[in-house]
Design a protein around this motif. Structure first.
Motif, PDB file in Angstrom:
ATOM      1  N   THR A   1     -15.414  13.164 -20.062  1.00  0.00           N
ATOM      2  CA  THR A   1     -15.022  13.810 -18.801  1.00  0.00           C
ATOM      3  C   THR A   1     -14.439  12.785 -17.843  1.00  0.00           C
ATOM      4  O   THR A   1     -15.047  11.741 -17.607  1.00  0.00           O
ATOM      5  N   VAL A   2     -13.261  13.093 -17.304  1.00  0.00           N
ATOM      6  CA  VAL A   2     -12.767  12.289 -16.179  1.00  0.00           C
ATOM      7  C   VAL A   2     -12.836  13.168 -14.934  1.00  0.00           C
ATOM      8  O   VAL A   2     -12.695  14.393 -15.025  1.00  0.00           O
ATOM      9  N   THR A   3     -13.073  12.574 -13.788  1.00  0.00           N
ATOM     10  CA  THR A   3     -13.167  13.370 -12.557  1.00  0.00           C
ATOM     11  C   THR A   3     -11.765  13.826 -12.148  1.00  0.00           C
ATOM     12  O   THR A   3     -10.760  13.189 -12.507  1.00  0.00           O
ATOM     13  N   PRO A   4     -11.691  14.916 -11.386  1.00  0.00           N
ATOM     14  CA  PRO A   4     -10.381  15.346 -10.882  1.00  0.00           C
ATOM     15  C   PRO A   4      -9.676  14.235 -10.097  1.00  0.00           C
ATOM     16  O   PRO A   4      -8.453  14.073 -10.207  1.00  0.00           O
ATOM     17  N   ASP A   5     -10.433  13.466  -9.325  1.00  0.00           N
ATOM     18  CA  ASP A   5      -9.820  12.362  -8.563  1.00  0.00           C
ATOM     19  C   ASP A   5      -9.188  11.327  -9.496  1.00  0.00           C
ATOM     20  O   ASP A   5      -8.083  10.845  -9.253  1.00  0.00           O
ATOM     21  N   LYS A   6      -9.912  10.994 -10.557  1.00  0.00           N
ATOM     22  CA  LYS A   6      -9.385  10.011 -11.510  1.00  0.00           C
ATOM     23  C   LYS A   6      -8.146  10.574 -12.215  1.00  0.00           C
ATOM     24  O   LYS A   6      -7.154   9.860 -12.430  1.00  0.00           O
ATOM     25  N   PHE A   7      -8.196  11.841 -12.585  1.00  0.00           N
ATOM     26  CA  PHE A   7      -7.055  12.442 -13.265  1.00  0.00           C
ATOM     27  C   PHE A   7      -5.829  12.456 -12.345  1.00  0.00           C
ATOM     28  O   PHE A   7      -4.717  12.141 -12.783  1.00  0.00           O
ATOM     29  N   GLU A   8      -6.061  12.773 -11.083  1.00  0.00           N
ATOM     30  CA  GLU A   8      -4.938  12.774 -10.139  1.00  0.00           C
ATOM     31  C   GLU A   8      -4.379  11.361  -9.978  1.00  0.00           C
ATOM     32  O   GLU A   8      -3.163  11.156  -9.925  1.00  0.00           O
ATOM     33  N   THR A   9      -5.270  10.393  -9.932  1.00  0.00           N
ATOM     34  CA  THR A   9      -4.823   9.000  -9.851  1.00  0.00           C
ATOM     35  C   THR A   9      -3.992   8.642 -11.088  1.00  0.00           C
ATOM     36  O   THR A   9      -2.956   7.978 -10.984  1.00  0.00           O
ATOM     37  N   ASP A  10      -4.445   9.083 -12.264  1.00  0.00           N
ATOM     38  CA  ASP A  10      -3.686   8.820 -13.500  1.00  0.00           C
ATOM     39  C   ASP A  10      -2.273   9.415 -13.402  1.00  0.00           C
ATOM     40  O   ASP A  10      -1.287   8.764 -13.755  1.00  0.00           O
ATOM     41  N   LEU A  11      -2.195  10.664 -12.940  1.00  0.00           N
ATOM     42  CA  LEU A  11      -0.884  11.324 -12.843  1.00  0.00           C
ATOM     43  C   LEU A  11       0.034  10.563 -11.888  1.00  0.00           C
ATOM     44  O   LEU A  11       1.227  10.366 -12.169  1.00  0.00           O
ATOM     45  N   CYS A  12      -0.508  10.131 -10.776  1.00  0.00           N
ATOM     46  CA  CYS A  12       0.300   9.385  -9.798  1.00  0.00           C
ATOM     47  C   CYS A  12       0.750   8.045 -10.373  1.00  0.00           C
ATOM     48  O   CYS A  12       1.899   7.628 -10.173  1.00  0.00           O
ATOM     49  N   ARG A  13      -0.142   7.376 -11.068  1.00  0.00           N
ATOM     50  CA  ARG A  13       0.207   6.082 -11.672  1.00  0.00           C
ATOM     51  C   ARG A  13       1.319   6.260 -12.711  1.00  0.00           C
ATOM     52  O   ARG A  13       2.261   5.469 -12.770  1.00  0.00           O
ATOM     53  N   LEU A  14       1.196   7.303 -13.539  1.00  0.00           N
ATOM     54  CA  LEU A  14       2.222   7.549 -14.563  1.00  0.00           C
ATOM     55  C   LEU A  14       3.564   7.844 -13.903  1.00  0.00           C
ATOM     56  O   LEU A  14       4.605   7.312 -14.309  1.00  0.00           O
ATOM     57  N   ARG A  15       3.533   8.683 -12.878  1.00  0.00           N
ATOM     58  CA  ARG A  15       4.764   9.008 -12.146  1.00  0.00           C
ATOM     59  C   ARG A  15       5.366   7.749 -11.521  1.00  0.00           C
ATOM     60  O   ARG A  15       6.563   7.492 -11.652  1.00  0.00           O
ATOM     61  N   ASP A  16       4.539   6.956 -10.876  1.00  0.00           N
ATOM     62  CA  ASP A  16       5.042   5.754 -10.198  1.00  0.00           C
ATOM     63  C   ASP A  16       5.602   4.732 -11.186  1.00  0.00           C
ATOM     64  O   ASP A  16       6.464   3.932 -10.834  1.00  0.00           O
ATOM     65  N   GLU A  17       5.114   4.753 -12.408  1.00  0.00           N
ATOM     66  CA  GLU A  17       5.617   3.835 -13.434  1.00  0.00           C
ATOM     67  C   GLU A  17       6.847   4.409 -14.146  1.00  0.00           C
ATOM     68  O   GLU A  17       7.357   3.813 -15.091  1.00  0.00           O
ATOM     69  N   GLY A  18       7.271   5.599 -13.730  1.00  0.00           N
ATOM     70  CA  GLY A  18       8.498   6.187 -14.286  1.00  0.00           C
ATOM     71  C   GLY A  18       8.298   7.080 -15.500  1.00  0.00           C
ATOM     72  O   GLY A  18       9.270   7.518 -16.117  1.00  0.00           O
ATOM     73  N   TYR A  19       7.053   7.361 -15.840  1.00  0.00           N
ATOM     74  CA  TYR A  19       6.810   8.255 -16.983  1.00  0.00           C
ATOM     75  C   TYR A  19       7.084   9.701 -16.602  1.00  0.00           C
ATOM     76  O   TYR A  19       6.805  10.126 -15.487  1.00  0.00           O
TER      77      TYR A  19
ATOM     78  N   PHE B   1     -15.055   6.040 -18.577  1.00  0.00           N
ATOM     79  CA  PHE B   1     -15.268   4.666 -18.113  1.00  0.00           C
ATOM     80  C   PHE B   1     -13.968   3.860 -18.009  1.00  0.00           C
ATOM     81  O   PHE B   1     -13.990   2.696 -17.627  1.00  0.00           O
ATOM     82  N   ASP B   2     -12.844   4.472 -18.337  1.00  0.00           N
ATOM     83  CA  ASP B   2     -11.576   3.736 -18.284  1.00  0.00           C
ATOM     84  C   ASP B   2     -11.113   3.552 -16.845  1.00  0.00           C
ATOM     85  O   ASP B   2     -11.272   4.442 -16.013  1.00  0.00           O
ATOM     86  N   GLY B   3     -10.495   2.413 -16.600  1.00  0.00           N
ATOM     87  CA  GLY B   3      -9.922   2.148 -15.282  1.00  0.00           C
ATOM     88  C   GLY B   3      -8.480   2.613 -15.232  1.00  0.00           C
ATOM     89  O   GLY B   3      -8.151   3.732 -15.644  1.00  0.00           O
ATOM     90  N   ASP B   4      -7.626   1.746 -14.754  1.00  0.00           N
ATOM     91  CA  ASP B   4      -6.216   2.078 -14.571  1.00  0.00           C
ATOM     92  C   ASP B   4      -5.581   2.606 -15.857  1.00  0.00           C
ATOM     93  O   ASP B   4      -5.683   1.984 -16.918  1.00  0.00           O
ATOM     94  N   VAL B   5      -4.904   3.753 -15.758  1.00  0.00           N
ATOM     95  CA  VAL B   5      -4.388   4.412 -16.962  1.00  0.00           C
ATOM     96  C   VAL B   5      -3.279   3.598 -17.646  1.00  0.00           C
ATOM     97  O   VAL B   5      -3.166   3.612 -18.877  1.00  0.00           O
ATOM     98  N   ILE B   6      -2.488   2.888 -16.877  1.00  0.00           N
ATOM     99  CA  ILE B   6      -1.411   2.097 -17.485  1.00  0.00           C
ATOM    100  C   ILE B   6      -2.007   0.933 -18.284  1.00  0.00           C
ATOM    101  O   ILE B   6      -1.592   0.643 -19.411  1.00  0.00           O
ATOM    102  N   ARG B   7      -3.003   0.299 -17.699  1.00  0.00           N
ATOM    103  CA  ARG B   7      -3.671  -0.803 -18.421  1.00  0.00           C
ATOM    104  C   ARG B   7      -4.341  -0.274 -19.689  1.00  0.00           C
ATOM    105  O   ARG B   7      -4.279  -0.898 -20.752  1.00  0.00           O
ATOM    106  N   THR B   8      -4.982   0.893 -19.581  1.00  0.00           N
ATOM    107  CA  THR B   8      -5.650   1.496 -20.745  1.00  0.00           C
ATOM    108  C   THR B   8      -4.639   1.805 -21.841  1.00  0.00           C
ATOM    109  O   THR B   8      -4.869   1.535 -23.026  1.00  0.00           O
ATOM    110  N   MET B   9      -3.497   2.359 -21.456  1.00  0.00           N
ATOM    111  CA  MET B   9      -2.440   2.678 -22.435  1.00  0.00           C
ATOM    112  C   MET B   9      -1.979   1.415 -23.148  1.00  0.00           C
ATOM    113  O   MET B   9      -1.830   1.400 -24.368  1.00  0.00           O
TER     114      MET B   9
END
Ligand SMILES: [Zn+2]
Length: 254
Positions: A54-72, A240-248
């Motif tokens: 389970t990831v929290t909604p806040d974490k998921f939203e952060t992931d989406l923003c990070r992906l968008r900001d990185e151009g994905y 338990f994963d942190g930043d989605v780009i680093r995880t990828m």
């Protein structure tokens, strides 16, 4: 779930079967034909429940923003398929496929809501025997999500491990879940995610016979045109994963 050796054995077996049937002839291999390697993220739940899936909604939203900001840019299963088949098919510069396994209700309540907020799409792999049961997606949710631009795939009928079944049982799990979901969304269901990532030397052949164009494993990695269509790789995202780009980047090379 699998030892590295078992995985390698499964890969070789599946590739041999597919090669013999000619199914892979349209998937060119070799570096020149590999093109863009598409990361496929594997989520399960987006909510406040406990557990590493389970990831929290806040974490998921952060992931989406990070992906968008990185151009994905998120793509549908159909765009994913087209790109793998046809090198000329249009695809974003940095495509990414987001997937969700198990068909939990929070996929609709939280993930779908946030995906719509950011104009993104994802694929949801549903266990058909659990549709409409407590805490799972209903027929109405699945229909609404499909109509809202989400892709729907099979996660089998029972969520039992395909790698542990007879060919007949696996064929039933794949065909019956596909037919059920096609009845729900009134469009072809062409991708399956193997429960717990489990498959064996006959899974690829059975999936092909059951009219699937591809099957997602839980082996770490990304998907290029040369990737075996029935052993597609994904990058799991855990609580338990942190930043989605680093995880990828950490998990994209398997
Ligand atoms: Zn699952």
């Amino acid at each position: 779930m699998f030892s590295r050796r078992t995985f390698l054995k499964n890969c070789i077996s599946a590739a041999t079967i597919l090669g013999a049937s000619g199914t892979l002839s349209q998937f060119r291999t070799g570096l020149a034909a590999e093109g863009i390697s598409i990361p496929v993220l594997c989520y399960h739940r987006v909510g406040d429940t406990q557990g590493h899936l389970t990831v929290t909604p806040d974490k998921f939203e952060t992931d989406l923003c990070r992906l968008r900001d990185e151009g994905y840019e998120t793509i549908s299963l159909e765009t994913f398929r087209q790109y793998r088949l046809d090198p000329e098919s249009p695809v974003p510069d940095k495509p990414i496929l987001l997937t969700f396994d198990d068909g939990y209700l929070d996929n609709y309540l939280n993930a779908y809501l946030l995906l719509r907020k950011y104009g993104m799409t994802a694929a949801f792999f549903v266990i058909t025997s659990l549709v409409g049961t407590p805490d799972r997606l209903s027929v109405g949710h699945i229909r609404e999500m499909a109509a809202g631009g989400m892709s729907i795939g099979s996660h089998t009928v029972s969520h039992r491990e395909l790698g542990e079944m007879s060919v007949e049982e696996a064929a039933n799990e794949m065909s019956l879940s596909r037919l059920y979901l096609e009845g729900v969304v009134q469009q072809p269901i062409r991708y399956i995610a193997y429960p717990k990532g489990s498959f064996n030397e006959s899974t690829a052949h059975v999936a092909n016979e059951a009219a699937y164009w591809g099957g997602f494993s839980v082996m770490n990695g990304t998907c290029s045109r040369g990737t075996n269509p029935y052993i597609l790789r994904r990058i799991p995202i855990f609580s338990f994963d942190g930043d989605v780009i680093r995880t990828m980047n950490k998990r994209r090379y398997g």
